[in-house]
Design an enzyme around this catalytic site. Structure first.
Site, short mmCIF file in Angstrom:
data_model
loop_
_atom_site.label_atom_id
_atom_site.label_comp_id
_atom_site.label_asym_id
_atom_site.label_seq_id
_atom_site.Cartn_x
_atom_site.Cartn_y
_atom_site.Cartn_z
N PHE A 1 -1.11 1.19 12.15
CA PHE A 1 0.27 1.00 11.54
C PHE A 1 0.68 2.13 11.06
O PHE A 1 0.46 2.83 10.19
CB PHE A 1 0.42 -0.06 10.51
N ASP B 1 -2.41 10.36 9.13
CA ASP B 1 -1.30 9.59 8.50
C ASP B 1 -1.80 9.01 7.32
O ASP B 1 -2.70 8.15 7.07
CB ASP B 1 -0.91 8.19 9.37
N LYS C 1 5.41 6.86 0.65
CA LYS C 1 5.10 6.00 -0.43
C LYS C 1 4.71 6.48 -1.74
O LYS C 1 5.82 6.71 -2.59
CB LYS C 1 3.87 5.40 0.09
#
Length: 456
Positions: free
Chosen positions: A181, A266, A295
């Site tokens: 994802f 990532d 985040k």
């Protein structure tokens, strides 16, 4: 605020809103922000009539937070074990972070990318330092993880020149993993593996192939002279907290180097202390070509970053080839600087390791738990029945916020300041939550359908 903390953001004294000619009536801010006395049901009714349905119906209407705790519009308290999906690194309303944000916003909020600011430069320098980036490394700031990955996707496209003697004139293949994802914008979505996310928006940007998770031989076979880049999450969060092995990350570095492809990590969910290290990939001892962050970077304030490691990858994107209006604005970068400073100065990384170990050990002792995975405070655990979605509801009823990325999987990504006592509070409650979820899941099987529609 200490003297060192005050130095993070240099701000002159300012006049308040009344002195600036903008009178503020007592209580007006609360009215504007909706912190009145409406119930959760009232707010949800208004939500359904005014917001798109892409997120479904919200589970609760949250109005206030402090540390690892939040409260809903009806006054119920919850222990937040999801942290805004690994975003609220320092919990809610961290006093130092909020003071730095307020100070910077009152001084200089936005300048556009025609200009820069001290906080933008200082944050870039800080990120290069904590990631141990080599000489020639650079930073591009975005507003989110998917935007950071979109920039990385374009970086991969720029690695298009095939080696001398290659059969193909261009590198066009980008490799990602099954279960990946990377976001929901079109480039990031092309990297994301889940068919339900991809299908409604096809055709997606081409050239992306997904290979089996954790299979080193499949990786070595897939990486060739046509490969522009390999995208990897050191730990796949959306897939249920699945870590890649150190050996896999090392093999990826070897294969991409040999082929002239970029290795892009990532670390949007795993970076900034989530695993007890600045980067989850540190243990592999490799230097990637690029890393994406977001985040937890801003401690709750939207900010993302693409870090390019070394001069070759840092020179791929040139002036005018990418950009953003809000990325790297003074307030976002000030928030990130404050977050990094607090993590460093308050022993947060050590807390992540200690509390994470406590949680994983406690989870392993629960009868219904079949497997526990993850590092630090990014934890996934599997159950012996398809009760995970029901557990989310049962946990809310018991005063805990958790997440179910799969029918048998629970994900925890709490604030990095979660205490041992709070972890134990969840562990003590977990058997009861599992029992309630099991009963809730079994109940419809024992009840006769009310009508034909209900039976569908």
């Amino acid at each position: 605020m200490t003297a060192n903390e005050a130095e993070l953001v240099e701000t002159p004294s300012i006049a308040g809103p009344t002195a600036a000619g903008v009178p503020v009536r007592a209580g007006e801010e609360g009215e504007l922000l909706g912190t009145g006395h409406s119930t959760g049901a009232d707010w949800l009714a208004r939500y359904s009539s005014s917001l798109t349905g892409v997120f479904g119906t919200p589970q609760r209407v949250l109005v206030r937070g402090a540390g690892a705790l939040v409260w809903d519009a009806d006054g119920k308290e919850y222990l937040d074990l999801l942290g805004g999906i690994a975003v609220n690194a320092l919990g809610h309303a961290h006093p130092f972070v909020t003071s730095v944000i307020a100070s910077q916003l009152a001084t200089l909020g936005h300048v556009s990318n025609f200009f820069t600011s001290p906080t933008q430069i200082a944050l870039a320098e800080k990120l290069l330092a904590i990631t141990k980036a080599p000489a020639g490394s650079k930073v591009f700031f975005a507003n989110s993880g998917t935007e950071a990955n979109e920039a990385a996707f374009k970086l991969a496209r720029r690695n298009s020149e095939a080696p001398a003697g290659a059969k193909s004139a261009k590198r066009t293949k980008i490799i990602a993993l099954e279960g990946a994802f990377h976001g929901r914008t079109m480039g990031a979505l092309a990297l994301t593996a889940k068919e339900a996310y991809r299908a409604p928006f096809e055709p997606l940007p081409g050239g992306v192939v997904h290979i089996p998770f954790g299979d080193i031989e499949a990786l070595r076979t897939a990486v060739d002279e046509t490969t522009a880049a390999v995208f990897l999450e050191p730990i796949q969060g959306e897939a249920g907290v699945r870590p890649l092995s150190v050996e896999y990350l090392q093999a990826a570095r070897e294969a991409t180097t040999a082929a002239g492809a970029l290795l892009i990590l990532d670390e949007v969910q795993t970076g900034i202390g989530r695993t007890g290290k600045w980067l989850a990939s540190e243990d592999a001892g490799i230097v990637p070509d690029a890393v994406t962050l977001a985040k937890g970077l801003g401690g709750g304030f939207p900010v993302g970053a693409l870090i390019t490691f070394g001069e070759p990858s840092s020179s791929l994107l040139t002036a005018g080839q990418h950009g953003t209006t809000f990325g790297g604005n003074p307030v976002a970068t000030a928030a990130a600087l404050a977050t990094l400073h607090a993590i460093e100065s308050q022993g947060v990384l050590a807390n992540v390791l200690a509390v994470g170990a406590r949680l994983r050990a406690g989870l392993s002792d629960v009868d219904a738990v079949t497997e526990v995975r993850g590092e630090g405070l990014l934890i996934g655990f599997d159950l012996d029945a398809d009760i995970a979605p029901a557990m989310v509801t049962a946990a809310l009823d018991a005063g805990f916020i958790i997440n179910s990325p799969g029918p048998r999987t629970i994900r925890l990504a709490p604030p990095l300041i979660l205490t041992v006592e709070q972890a134990d509070r969840f562990l003590d409650a977990l058997p009861g939550i599992i029992e309630a979820a099991s009963a809730q899941t079994a109940a419809p099987l024992n009840a006769a359908p009310l009508n034909a529609k209900d039976a569908q």
